[in-house]
Motif scaffolding. Structure first.
Motif, PDB file in Angstrom:
ATOM      1  N   SER A   1      44.909  50.594  -1.560  1.00  0.00           N
ATOM      2  CA  SER A   1      45.509  51.910  -1.745  1.00  0.00           C
ATOM      3  C   SER A   1      46.736  52.117  -0.869  1.00  0.00           C
ATOM      4  O   SER A   1      47.601  52.936  -1.198  1.00  0.00           O
ATOM      5  CB  SER A   1      44.473  52.996  -1.447  1.00  0.00           C
ATOM      6  OG  SER A   1      44.097  52.958  -0.082  1.00  0.00           O
ATOM      7  N   ALA A   2      46.817  51.403   0.261  1.00  0.00           N
ATOM      8  CA  ALA A   2      47.946  51.568   1.169  1.00  0.00           C
ATOM      9  C   ALA A   2      48.931  50.414   1.121  1.00  0.00           C
ATOM     10  O   ALA A   2      50.031  50.528   1.652  1.00  0.00           O
ATOM     11  CB  ALA A   2      47.439  51.730   2.606  1.00  0.00           C
TER      12      ALA A   2
ATOM     13  N   LEU B   1      47.613  62.394   0.289  1.00  0.00           N
ATOM     14  CA  LEU B   1      46.216  62.013   0.370  1.00  0.00           C
ATOM     15  C   LEU B   1      46.041  60.997   1.482  1.00  0.00           C
ATOM     16  O   LEU B   1      46.847  60.064   1.617  1.00  0.00           O
ATOM     17  CB  LEU B   1      45.736  61.419  -0.968  1.00  0.00           C
ATOM     18  CG  LEU B   1      44.261  61.047  -1.090  1.00  0.00           C
ATOM     19  CD1 LEU B   1      43.402  62.291  -1.065  1.00  0.00           C
ATOM     20  CD2 LEU B   1      44.021  60.278  -2.387  1.00  0.00           C
ATOM     21  N   LEU B   2      45.039  61.199   2.298  1.00  0.00           N
ATOM     22  CA  LEU B   2      44.691  60.261   3.357  1.00  0.00           C
ATOM     23  C   LEU B   2      43.378  59.584   2.999  1.00  0.00           C
ATOM     24  O   LEU B   2      42.467  60.227   2.482  1.00  0.00           O
ATOM     25  CB  LEU B   2      44.554  60.983   4.702  1.00  0.00           C
ATOM     26  CG  LEU B   2      45.781  61.757   5.202  1.00  0.00           C
ATOM     27  CD1 LEU B   2      45.461  62.436   6.525  1.00  0.00           C
ATOM     28  CD2 LEU B   2      46.981  60.836   5.357  1.00  0.00           C
TER      29      LEU B   2
ATOM     30  N   TYR C   1      48.666  52.605  -9.113  1.00  0.00           N
ATOM     31  CA  TYR C   1      49.872  53.398  -8.860  1.00  0.00           C
ATOM     32  C   TYR C   1      49.526  54.858  -8.572  1.00  0.00           C
ATOM     33  O   TYR C   1      50.213  55.513  -7.784  1.00  0.00           O
ATOM     34  CB  TYR C   1      50.816  53.309 -10.061  1.00  0.00           C
ATOM     35  CG  TYR C   1      51.588  52.013 -10.107  1.00  0.00           C
ATOM     36  CD1 TYR C   1      52.526  51.704  -9.121  1.00  0.00           C
ATOM     37  CD2 TYR C   1      51.377  51.095 -11.129  1.00  0.00           C
ATOM     38  CE1 TYR C   1      53.237  50.515  -9.158  1.00  0.00           C
ATOM     39  CE2 TYR C   1      52.080  49.901 -11.174  1.00  0.00           C
ATOM     40  CZ  TYR C   1      53.008  49.613 -10.189  1.00  0.00           C
ATOM     41  OH  TYR C   1      53.697  48.433 -10.218  1.00  0.00           O
ATOM     42  N   PHE C   2      48.489  55.373  -9.212  1.00  0.00           N
ATOM     43  CA  PHE C   2      48.101  56.770  -8.983  1.00  0.00           C
ATOM     44  C   PHE C   2      47.698  56.978  -7.524  1.00  0.00           C
ATOM     45  O   PHE C   2      48.153  57.920  -6.870  1.00  0.00           O
ATOM     46  CB  PHE C   2      46.934  57.133  -9.916  1.00  0.00           C
ATOM     47  CG  PHE C   2      46.413  58.521  -9.722  1.00  0.00           C
ATOM     48  CD1 PHE C   2      47.066  59.610 -10.283  1.00  0.00           C
ATOM     49  CD2 PHE C   2      45.268  58.756  -8.980  1.00  0.00           C
ATOM     50  CE1 PHE C   2      46.597  60.893 -10.104  1.00  0.00           C
ATOM     51  CE2 PHE C   2      44.780  60.034  -8.799  1.00  0.00           C
ATOM     52  CZ  PHE C   2      45.451  61.103  -9.369  1.00  0.00           C
ATOM     53  N   ILE C   3      46.841  56.112  -6.994  1.00  0.00           N
ATOM     54  CA  ILE C   3      46.393  56.243  -5.609  1.00  0.00           C
ATOM     55  C   ILE C   3      47.528  55.938  -4.634  1.00  0.00           C
ATOM     56  O   ILE C   3      47.774  56.686  -3.681  1.00  0.00           O
ATOM     57  CB  ILE C   3      45.205  55.316  -5.342  1.00  0.00           C
ATOM     58  CG1 ILE C   3      43.992  55.758  -6.166  1.00  0.00           C
ATOM     59  CG2 ILE C   3      44.845  55.292  -3.863  1.00  0.00           C
ATOM     60  CD1 ILE C   3      43.375  57.046  -5.707  1.00  0.00           C
ATOM     61  N   ARG C   4      48.221  54.830  -4.869  1.00  0.00           N
ATOM     62  CA  ARG C   4      49.246  54.398  -3.907  1.00  0.00           C
ATOM     63  C   ARG C   4      50.357  55.424  -3.769  1.00  0.00           C
ATOM     64  O   ARG C   4      50.875  55.680  -2.683  1.00  0.00           O
ATOM     65  CB  ARG C   4      49.825  53.045  -4.341  1.00  0.00           C
ATOM     66  CG  ARG C   4      50.660  52.372  -3.254  1.00  0.00           C
ATOM     67  CD  ARG C   4      51.305  51.111  -3.750  1.00  0.00           C
ATOM     68  NE  ARG C   4      52.342  51.407  -4.728  1.00  0.00           N
ATOM     69  CZ  ARG C   4      53.130  50.473  -5.287  1.00  0.00           C
ATOM     70  NH1 ARG C   4      52.946  49.212  -4.987  1.00  0.00           N
ATOM     71  NH2 ARG C   4      54.049  50.813  -6.149  1.00  0.00           N
ATOM     72  N   GLU C   5      50.739  56.058  -4.887  1.00  0.00           N
ATOM     73  CA  GLU C   5      51.801  57.064  -4.839  1.00  0.00           C
ATOM     74  C   GLU C   5      51.414  58.238  -3.948  1.00  0.00           C
ATOM     75  O   GLU C   5      52.219  58.717  -3.149  1.00  0.00           O
ATOM     76  CB  GLU C   5      52.103  57.547  -6.255  1.00  0.00           C
ATOM     77  CG  GLU C   5      53.225  58.567  -6.334  1.00  0.00           C
ATOM     78  CD  GLU C   5      53.456  59.050  -7.748  1.00  0.00           C
ATOM     79  OE1 GLU C   5      54.621  59.160  -8.149  1.00  0.00           O
ATOM     80  OE2 GLU C   5      52.454  59.323  -8.452  1.00  0.00           O
ATOM     81  N   ARG C   6      50.169  58.685  -4.043  1.00  0.00           N
ATOM     82  CA  ARG C   6      49.738  59.825  -3.243  1.00  0.00           C
ATOM     83  C   ARG C   6      49.533  59.453  -1.781  1.00  0.00           C
ATOM     84  O   ARG C   6      49.774  60.262  -0.892  1.00  0.00           O
ATOM     85  CB  ARG C   6      48.453  60.408  -3.848  1.00  0.00           C
ATOM     86  CG  ARG C   6      48.759  61.342  -5.010  1.00  0.00           C
ATOM     87  CD  ARG C   6      47.636  61.436  -6.013  1.00  0.00           C
ATOM     88  NE  ARG C   6      48.036  62.321  -7.102  1.00  0.00           N
ATOM     89  CZ  ARG C   6      48.860  61.984  -8.083  1.00  0.00           C
ATOM     90  NH1 ARG C   6      49.402  60.773  -8.093  1.00  0.00           N
ATOM     91  NH2 ARG C   6      49.185  62.846  -9.033  1.00  0.00           N
ATOM     92  N   VAL C   7      49.087  58.249  -1.530  1.00  0.00           N
ATOM     93  CA  VAL C   7      48.935  57.822  -0.142  1.00  0.00           C
ATOM     94  C   VAL C   7      50.294  57.678   0.537  1.00  0.00           C
ATOM     95  O   VAL C   7      50.494  58.095   1.683  1.00  0.00           O
ATOM     96  CB  VAL C   7      48.138  56.503  -0.080  1.00  0.00           C
ATOM     97  CG1 VAL C   7      48.149  55.931   1.341  1.00  0.00           C
ATOM     98  CG2 VAL C   7      46.700  56.726  -0.539  1.00  0.00           C
TER      99      VAL C   7
END
Length: 580
Positions: free
Chosen positions: A536-537, A564-565, A553-559
């Protein structure tokens, strides 16, 4: 031919037959012993009865011992193993309602309820009597009777509802679009948590004959209601001017009428939930939740909330039920310190009674740990109706019970062909039910916990995703659901669970934005899989997870955007939902 052996009862003759088949008689085992027969069918004791009794050629008791039976003394004995048929007699009660008009018309309470219903329909101008037009579909109607009860089970009122038989409608002729939007469960939990945090008063409203307020766009003709046929025009039919319960388009017509009026009072609809409405006046906010005809309203200014209720009452016939106490089967209890405890005690109690498990022993868990059941294990149920009804009711019970979400999700997978083993899983869940969820004041911080098993389903080898989202210390959203496809690695399973939880958190943040609420810190998402957190990071897209590109891409973009942490949490120290 041997002489028949007379007996003192017909029941005892069941154990003896003619001597045509002595070998068969020797193998027969009597159902009752002699002592039991004497209790169930005692010998006559009066002289008149003794004279009428046939004389036995071979008396049964030929020994010289003086017994109670010879002396005419019979004592009542109990045989619990033979009395099991009495166990259900105590649960038989008179039915609360009737489904037949002929029975209801003779009951004064139901007569009054039907009269009040017709008067309300007349006041609303629901229909006009017209001659039946040729080549037109005429819809039937029916009386529905129901007793409304308080939370404690006492009778509130007798309610008779005239319902149109919408199953006889024809698409494109007398109806077009049908829908009934309702507020999401997560939104209700979120509003309850906000009300606790800011000490807002929760008020409940009920719209009387809500569907009658809807305006019909189509021409619908209905038969005159039974028992209230106009004596002057008995052959006329009702041309409906207003929406009526039972019509396919009734929910759409009512929702369009109510939601179309709210903007005139300054409300705007939420982009994330079409049944959530917000009114912003300076620094004050009023929040309205709509669930068909049940309304929850709260806000930061009690005076402004009261003015909105009065404005709605001028257009719609409302009943102000005061403080929110009972809503959609949810029992709301206000506790010291500003906390709110919600549960579904009455709903669960009725469900246990429906399963005839009133006296069942409780158990400590809703399912056995590490226990897997095959799809075809056990004997198929001859009638799966009760199983499916109980499972469907248990799904609604997860409204306040995140701890049974996984167990309910498991039994839902056997709805097609349930067995006695699957029914045993349902009974264990029912034995576990007893608590609810407490909402307590806290910080405005979003956090989530997600997890997944890898190939946990022995039937399909699919994995199950579970998550729970908190606002402060209050659980507001939870889910347990089997994934749509088989995963080849535990990292893939955990990453999908992370994506599902992140999606729900993003949706909750959007709802909070519609409510003009600001979350001071980025949400914190916990997972127990280090590989998932690294992916994710890590901006490097690994070739082994190309099939996860959307979730990646959904998770990585927010991280990367600090929206999002993510944080690692060990299994043994994972936080549990606030369940009491």
């Amino acid at each position: 031919m041997p002489q028949a052996q007379p007996s003192h009862s017909s029941a005892s003759s069941l154990s003896t037959t003619s001597g045509s088949n002595p070998s068969h008689n020797d193998k027969m085992i009597p159902i009752f012993t002699d002592a039991q027969l004497e209790v169930l069918l005692p010998l006559p004791t009066s002289s008149s009865q003794m004279q009428c009794a046939p004389q036995s050629a071979n008396p049964r008791n030929t020994y010289s011992m003086q017994t109670q039976s010879k002396s005419g003394i019979v004592q009542t004995k109990s045989f619990p193993e033979l009395s099991s048929f009495h166990t259900q007699l105590a649960t038989i009660t008179e039915p609360d309602t009737t489904s037949h008009f002929r029975q209801a018309i003779s009951h004064p309470a139901w007569q009054q309820a039907m009269t009040e219903e017709i008067q309300d329909l007349d006041q609303q101008g629901t229909w006009t009597l017209v001659p039946p037009p040729p080549y037109t579909n005429i819809v039937g109607c029916k009386w529905i009777f129901k007793i409304k009860r308080h939370v404690d089970g006492t009778i509130s009122r007798y309610k008779a509802r005239l319902v149109a038989q919408g199953f006889s409608q024809e698409y494109g002729l007398d109806y077009d679009e049908t829908y009934s939007p309702v507020v999401c469960h997560t939104t209700i939990h979120l509003i309850l948590s906000l009300a606790v945090n800011f000490q807002w008063e929760l008020r409940q409203l009920d719209v009387k004959n809500a569907f009658l307020h809807g305006d019909l766009q189509e021409e619908v003709f209905m038969k005159q209601p039974q028992g209230f046929i106009d004596s002057q025009y008995p052959n006329y039919v009702c041309k409906l001017q207003k929406s009526l319960y039972g019509l396919k388009q009734a929910p759409r017509a009512w929702n369009a009428k109510f939601t179309g009026y709210l903007p005139t009072l300054g409300f705007s609809v939420s982009h994330s939930d079409s049944s959530l409405f917000v009114k912003k006046t300076g620094s004050d906010v009023v929040i309205l939740l709509l669930y068909v005809d049940d309304i929850i309203i709260t806000g930061s200014n009690p005076t402004l909330v009261t003015s909105v209720i009065h404005a709605l009452g001028e257009v719609f016939e409302l009943k102000d039920l005061g403080k929110l106490c009972y809503f959609l089967g949810l029992e709301v209890h206000y506790q010291p310190g500003g906390m709110i405890f919600i549960n579904q005690h009455k709903y669960a109690k009725d469900l246990i009674k429906k399963a005839s498990m009133d006296t069942c022993r409780p158990c400590s868990t809703p399912s056995k740990p590490h226990h897997q059941v095959l799809r075809d294990e056990g004997i198929p149920l001859s009638d799966p109706t009760l199983f499916r009804s109980l499972v469907g009711a248990l799904q609604y019970l997860t409204f306040t019970r995140p701890d049974i979400a996984f167990a309910v999700n498991t039994v839902c997978q056997y709805m097609h062909s349930p067995t006695d083993v699957h029914f045993g899983l349902v009974k264990r869940i029912l034995r576990y039910l007893q608590f609810g969820v407490t909402f307590s004041p806290g910080t405005m911080v979003l956090s989530g916990y997600c997890d997944a098993d890898w190939a946990g389903d022995p039937n399909t080898r699919k994995s199950t995703t579970s998550y729970v989202v908190f606002l402060g210390s209050n659980p507001i959203s939870w889910s347990s659901k089997k994934q749509a496809s088989v995963s080849r690695s535990s990292t893939q399973v955990e990453y999908r669970a992370l994506a599902h939880c992140a999606t729900k958190i993003s949706w909750i943040r959007q709802v909070l934005c519609d409510l003009h609420m600001i979350i001071p810190e980025a949400p914190l998402l916990h997972s127990d899989n280090l590989s998932t957190l690294a992916l994710s990071a890590n901006p490097i897209f690994h070739s082994r997870i190309k099939h996860l590109d959307v979730d990646f891409y959904f998770i990585r973009e927010r991280v990367q955007n600090k929206d999002l942490l993510v944080q690692y949490v060990p299994n043994q120290r994972a936080s549990q939902p606030n369940i009491h």
